[in-house]
Design a protein around this motif. Structure first.
Motif, PDB file in Angstrom:
ATOM      1  N   PRO A  17      55.593-103.065 -29.701  1.00  0.00           N
ATOM      2  CA  PRO A  17      54.501-104.375 -30.027  1.00  0.00           C
ATOM      3  C   PRO A  17      54.327-104.640 -31.164  1.00  0.00           C
ATOM      4  N   MET A  18      54.113-103.478 -32.085  1.00  0.00           N
ATOM      5  CA  MET A  18      53.828-103.844 -33.701  1.00  0.00           C
ATOM      6  C   MET A  18      54.943-104.612 -34.365  1.00  0.00           C
ATOM      7  N   THR A  19      56.081-104.247 -33.935  1.00  0.00           N
ATOM      8  CA  THR A  19      57.300-105.190 -34.424  1.00  0.00           C
ATOM      9  C   THR A  19      57.230-106.450 -33.992  1.00  0.00           C
ATOM     10  N   ALA A  20      56.968-106.944 -32.608  1.00  0.00           N
ATOM     11  CA  ALA A  20      56.800-108.059 -32.331  1.00  0.00           C
ATOM     12  C   ALA A  20      55.678-108.990 -32.844  1.00  0.00           C
ATOM     13  N   PHE A  21      54.734-108.222 -33.277  1.00  0.00           N
ATOM     14  CA  PHE A  21      53.602-108.901 -34.038  1.00  0.00           C
ATOM     15  C   PHE A  21      53.832-109.089 -35.132  1.00  0.00           C
ATOM     16  N   MET A  22      54.712-108.381 -35.970  1.00  0.00           N
ATOM     17  CA  MET A  22      54.940-108.391 -37.196  1.00  0.00           C
ATOM     18  C   MET A  22      55.877-109.825 -37.312  1.00  0.00           C
ATOM     19  N   ARG A  23      56.774-110.136 -36.345  1.00  0.00           N
ATOM     20  CA  ARG A  23      57.421-111.471 -36.524  1.00  0.00           C
ATOM     21  C   ARG A  23      56.616-112.556 -36.413  1.00  0.00           C
ATOM     22  N   SER A  52      42.767-114.392 -35.897  1.00  0.00           N
ATOM     23  CA  SER A  52      43.094-115.539 -34.661  1.00  0.00           C
ATOM     24  C   SER A  52      44.482-115.013 -34.046  1.00  0.00           C
ATOM     25  N   LEU A  53      45.434-114.565 -34.981  1.00  0.00           N
ATOM     26  CA  LEU A  53      46.684-114.082 -34.334  1.00  0.00           C
ATOM     27  C   LEU A  53      46.355-112.988 -33.165  1.00  0.00           C
ATOM     28  N   ILE A  54      45.208-112.166 -33.793  1.00  0.00           N
ATOM     29  CA  ILE A  54      45.208-110.720 -32.790  1.00  0.00           C
ATOM     30  C   ILE A  54      44.415-111.155 -31.532  1.00  0.00           C
ATOM     31  N   TRP A  55      43.648-112.140 -31.648  1.00  0.00           N
ATOM     32  CA  TRP A  55      42.992-112.782 -30.342  1.00  0.00           C
ATOM     33  C   TRP A  55      44.250-113.335 -29.528  1.00  0.00           C
ATOM     34  N   ASP A  56      45.182-113.973 -30.162  1.00  0.00           N
ATOM     35  CA  ASP A  56      46.166-114.729 -29.346  1.00  0.00           C
ATOM     36  C   ASP A  56      47.231-113.652 -28.605  1.00  0.00           C
ATOM     37  N   PHE A  57      47.793-112.796 -29.700  1.00  0.00           N
ATOM     38  CA  PHE A  57      48.632-111.845 -29.250  1.00  0.00           C
ATOM     39  C   PHE A  57      48.294-110.754 -28.365  1.00  0.00           C
ATOM     40  N   CYS A  58      46.883-110.508 -28.430  1.00  0.00           N
ATOM     41  CA  CYS A  58      46.556-109.319 -27.389  1.00  0.00           C
ATOM     42  C   CYS A  58      45.892-109.888 -26.215  1.00  0.00           C
ATOM     43  N   GLY A  59      45.996-111.303 -26.132  1.00  0.00           N
ATOM     44  CA  GLY A  59      45.537-111.892 -24.730  1.00  0.00           C
ATOM     45  C   GLY A  59      43.898-111.846 -24.543  1.00  0.00           C
ATOM     46  N   VAL A  60      43.259-112.242 -25.418  1.00  0.00           N
ATOM     47  CA  VAL A  60      41.666-111.873 -25.242  1.00  0.00           C
ATOM     48  C   VAL A  60      41.405-112.999 -24.343  1.00  0.00           C
ATOM     49  N   ILE A  61      40.746-112.920 -23.182  1.00  0.00           N
ATOM     50  CA  ILE A  61      40.069-113.756 -22.212  1.00  0.00           C
ATOM     51  C   ILE A  61      38.866-114.432 -22.486  1.00  0.00           C
ATOM     52  N   HIS A 283      26.608-101.859 -31.026  1.00  0.00           N
ATOM     53  CA  HIS A 283      28.040-102.788 -31.105  1.00  0.00           C
ATOM     54  C   HIS A 283      28.149-103.821 -30.200  1.00  0.00           C
ATOM     55  N   SER A 284      28.979-104.862 -30.711  1.00  0.00           N
ATOM     56  CA  SER A 284      29.201-105.986 -30.223  1.00  0.00           C
ATOM     57  C   SER A 284      30.373-105.847 -29.063  1.00  0.00           C
ATOM     58  N   ALA A 285      30.153-106.900 -28.047  1.00  0.00           N
ATOM     59  CA  ALA A 285      31.142-106.956 -27.071  1.00  0.00           C
ATOM     60  C   ALA A 285      32.484-107.470 -27.745  1.00  0.00           C
ATOM     61  N   GLY A 286      32.555-108.418 -28.248  1.00  0.00           N
ATOM     62  CA  GLY A 286      33.710-108.884 -29.036  1.00  0.00           C
ATOM     63  C   GLY A 286      34.313-108.213 -30.111  1.00  0.00           C
ATOM     64  N   GLY A 287      33.340-107.599 -31.012  1.00  0.00           N
ATOM     65  CA  GLY A 287      34.098-106.836 -31.917  1.00  0.00           C
ATOM     66  C   GLY A 287      34.645-105.615 -31.459  1.00  0.00           C
ATOM     67  N   THR A 288      33.957-105.044 -30.424  1.00  0.00           N
ATOM     68  CA  THR A 288      34.629-103.616 -29.709  1.00  0.00           C
ATOM     69  C   THR A 288      36.037-104.210 -29.189  1.00  0.00           C
ATOM     70  N   LEU A 289      35.835-105.087 -28.243  1.00  0.00           N
ATOM     71  CA  LEU A 289      37.120-105.550 -27.721  1.00  0.00           C
ATOM     72  C   LEU A 289      38.396-105.952 -28.602  1.00  0.00           C
ATOM     73  N   ILE A 290      38.114-106.540 -29.577  1.00  0.00           N
ATOM     74  CA  ILE A 290      39.327-106.958 -30.286  1.00  0.00           C
ATOM     75  C   ILE A 290      39.792-106.020 -31.243  1.00  0.00           C
ATOM     76  N   GLN A 291      38.868-104.892 -31.662  1.00  0.00           N
ATOM     77  CA  GLN A 291      39.339-103.746 -32.405  1.00  0.00           C
ATOM     78  C   GLN A 291      40.168-102.929 -31.441  1.00  0.00           C
ATOM     79  N   HIS A 292      39.531-102.796 -30.371  1.00  0.00           N
ATOM     80  CA  HIS A 292      40.206-101.641 -29.405  1.00  0.00           C
ATOM     81  C   HIS A 292      41.640-102.300 -28.798  1.00  0.00           C
ATOM     82  N   LEU A 293      41.692-103.749 -28.568  1.00  0.00           N
ATOM     83  CA  LEU A 293      42.938-104.168 -28.098  1.00  0.00           C
ATOM     84  C   LEU A 293      43.995-104.005 -29.459  1.00  0.00           C
TER      85      LEU A 293
END
Length: 650
Positions: A17-23, A52-61, A283-293
């Motif tokens: 997935p790192m390679t796809a994210f790099m593209r 912003s790309l992390i949110w989209d690429f990792c599929g944050v709901i 710790h916050s819900a959003g910060g924890t979630l997006i870092q862990h994803l």
């Protein structure tokens, strides 16, 4: 060393997935991003676009909103996704069906399997129970729980309501639990009837009763069945019910997830509490979630259906990190108890039986199996294993080579360093890059990590303080009961203005990796030269005579002298020959400056609940300072071994 221990194959790099994210990053940024170094540079130079790309690429709901970063130039004042709304539990329970969500082993005593549908059903019923007791957004739910499926379900039920989850393990003493939970005033207290460790049944009913009666904010105490006695234990505790009876009136319902702001509180984690009452880190819900994803999908490469294990208790932030893998649709492999019961290969048996994909553990565990001379490469089928991840303390060079020589040739070994303070990593594994002996592979994406000297200048090729120079999403919201933020500022921002100083002693390598030398507040300063304790441990713990070591500085004759405590293997004594062998190993493997002035044998070494040796506590003891929070330790009886030692009087 001129060659890496491991390099990913071209096929593996292409599939990561790192390679796809790099593209995707190259498309978004409009600039060439052809390697990890370039990707990391972009991730910290353009944080708006990156997160912003992390949110989209990792599929944050959730509802993303239009703004990504507000007041980004400030360290403490920055806000990520200020318009967003999401629910942590909704993101973790995105999958349904009959496939495994959780597989659990409580040593060889208890085994359970829950499907995604079963996990959602249990969470729904526990949530209804909480609602019946008036639990609302912002309320605290506290669990003194083993690492078992019901703990995950209770946490998800808490998060689904926008309430705040906090936990510790049931091996804590009563005072250690109260030191934590009394500060946060929980409305629900969840505990087991007991737990298993090394084949022994541990009844905690008396402890639960004492704690419950001293938490006046608690409206209900829920007893989870582990030993088979929850229904017998519950009536002995005022206001308690067994979980089975408590959820009996409720059937599974469709879950209405309460979406909250990105920085809505999710977890309260605690500092170790060995040098004062534990700090309550929010710790916050959003910060924890997006870092862990980000860390799990990209740095670990987790794919749906893969099987993720981390040996952790509910006192350690790695439990919180582990359960987030549900958001990547991975199956959690939970384990509670001794990792060496009923025999030393227990964890590798589990890995083989369940086709484990990711094996997460501590550096201490890897060192222990190395010294036990286990050779799972020959004894176990670990063909499904993609990665071994290690944290908790610095992974010694010998442990790096042991993994590849005795566990598996083709595996991504990711040494990771971050902490409870950020519920995430500063430096971590990179599955598309080589692994070099003794090095963490590099900085995590989005983390502006650096090493600074005492003058606040970046340094290369020399040791200094690990810092982060720009805000990131999983910075704590703050500390509980710290209205003016004084404790928070003191913990991270006093050393350098508007710069996060993490308290680790570190060094960049020539390849862009990092070596962690231990806590900077435990750094040794003989003759004014800073020495990291890990440098000494890496040498001493190579010796078969040494099971474990702890190193501190003792104030002596207007200077500091290095004192090394060693726990010896069975049948070994610290005679002059072994003392000389230790000194020679350190002198040749590190430097003459690293050689301790005193070497003292002790029967045990005090450790925190997560297995870290407690250098600061021992330093206090040998200087005659009182240690008050003994319940924070896994083995507080070991403290007596360090009081008034005659070897340190001359």
């Amino acid at each position: 060393m001129t060659a890496p221990l491991w390099e990913p194959s071209p096929d593996r790099i292409a599939s990561e997935p790192m390679t796809a994210f790099m593209r995707r990053a190259a498309e978004v940024s409009g600039r060439p991003i052809v390697d990890y170094a370039a990707l990391h540079r972009w991730s910290v130079e353009d944080r708006d676009a990156f997160w912003s790309l992390i949110w989209d690429f990792c599929g944050v709901i959730g509802e993303k909103g239009t703004r990504v970063l507000q007041d980004g130039a400030a360290m403490r004042g920055a806000r990520f996704f200020p318009d967003a709304r999401l629910n942590f539990a909704e993101n973790l329970l995105r999958r349904r069906g009959s496939s495994d969500a959780i597989i659990f082993r409580g040593e060889n005593k208890v085994a359970r399997r829950w499907s995604w549908d079963e996990l959602a059903a249990m969470m729904s019923r526990i949530r209804q129970l909480f609602e019946a007791h008036g639990v609302k957004a912002g309320d605290r739910v506290a669990g003194m729980m083993p690492n078992m499926p019901e703990t995950v379900a209770a946490m998800l039920a808490t998060a689904s309501l926008g309430a705040v989850w906090s936990s510790c393990s049931p091996d804590f003493g009563s005072q250690g639990v109260l030191d934590r939970f009394r500060q946060i005033e929980p409305v629900i207290f969840i505990a087991p009837d007991g737990y298993w460790y090394a084949g022994k049944q541990n009844d905690v009913s008396a402890k639960v009763k004492e704690i419950a009666t001293k938490l006046p904010s608690v409206r209900a105490t829920i007893i989870v069945d582990y030993l088979g006695t929850a229904r017998q234990v519950a009536p002995t505790i005022p206001g308690a019910m067994s979980l089975e009876d408590a959820i009996a009136p409720y059937t599974t319902k469709t879950i209405d997830f309460a979406r909250q702001p990105f920085d809505h509180p999710l977890y309260i984690l605690f500092s170790s509490g060995t040098t004062g009452i534990p700090k309550c880190i929010v710790h916050s819900a959003g910060g924890t979630l997006i870092q862990h994803l980000k860390e799990q999908k990209l740095h670990a490469g987790v794919l749906p259906g893969e099987r993720f294990f981390w040996f952790a208790t509910c006192s350690w932030m790695m439990w919180n990190w582990l359960v987030s893998n549900l958001a990547s649709e991975a199956t959690l492999l939970l384990y509670d108890g001794s990792p060496f019961y009923p025999q030393a290969n227990a964890m590798f048996d589990y890995a083989e039986a369940e086709k484990m994909t990711y094996f997460g553990t501590s550096a201490k565990y890897i060192d222990a199996v190395r010294k036990a001379e286990l050779n799972p490469k020959k004894t176990h089928d670990l063909s499904s294993l993609k990665a071994i991840l290690s944290t908790g303390s610095a992974l010694a060079p010998d442990s790096f080579t042991y993994v590849y020589s005795h566990i598996k040739d083709d595996v991504h070994l990711a040494s990771v360093s971050g902490g409870t303070d950020i519920v995430a990593s500063f430096v971590t594994g990179i599955p598309t890059e080589p692994v070099w002996i003794g090095e963490i592979q590099g900085p995590a994406l989005g983390m502006a990590v650096d090493v600074w000297n005492d003058d606040g200048c970046p340094v290369r090729g020399e040791k200094g303080e690990l810092v982060c120079t720009a805000a990131f999403p999983s910075m704590p919201i703050g500390f509980w009961n710290d209205p003016d933020g004084a404790k928070y500022r003191s913990a991270y921002f006093e050393r350098f203005d508007q710069i996060w100083c993490h308290g680790d002693f570190a060094e960049w390598t020539q390849r862009g990796g990092m070596i962690i030398y231990g806590r900077s507040d435990a750094t040794l300063n003989p003759g004014g030269v800073r020495i990291g304790t890990a440098e000494i441990y890496n040498q001493v713990e190579q010796l078969e005579e040494i099971v474990e070591a702890l190193c501190v500085g003792q104030s002596w004759e207007d200077d500091v002298r290095v004192v090394l405590f060693v726990r010896l293997a069975a049948g070994v004594s610290l005679d002059s020959a072994l003392t000389q062998k230790i000194q020679t190993q350190i002198r040749t493997g590190a430097s003459p400056r690293h050689v301790p002035a005193r070497i003292v044998a002790v029967a045990d070494i005090p450790r925190t609940k997560s297995g870290k040796v407690t250098e600061l506590v021992v330093r206090d003891l040998i200087h005659g300072r009182m240690v008050t929070n003994k319940d924070a330790l896994a083995n507080p009886e070991a403290l007596d071994l360090f009081v008034n030692l005659p070897e340190l009087q001359t």
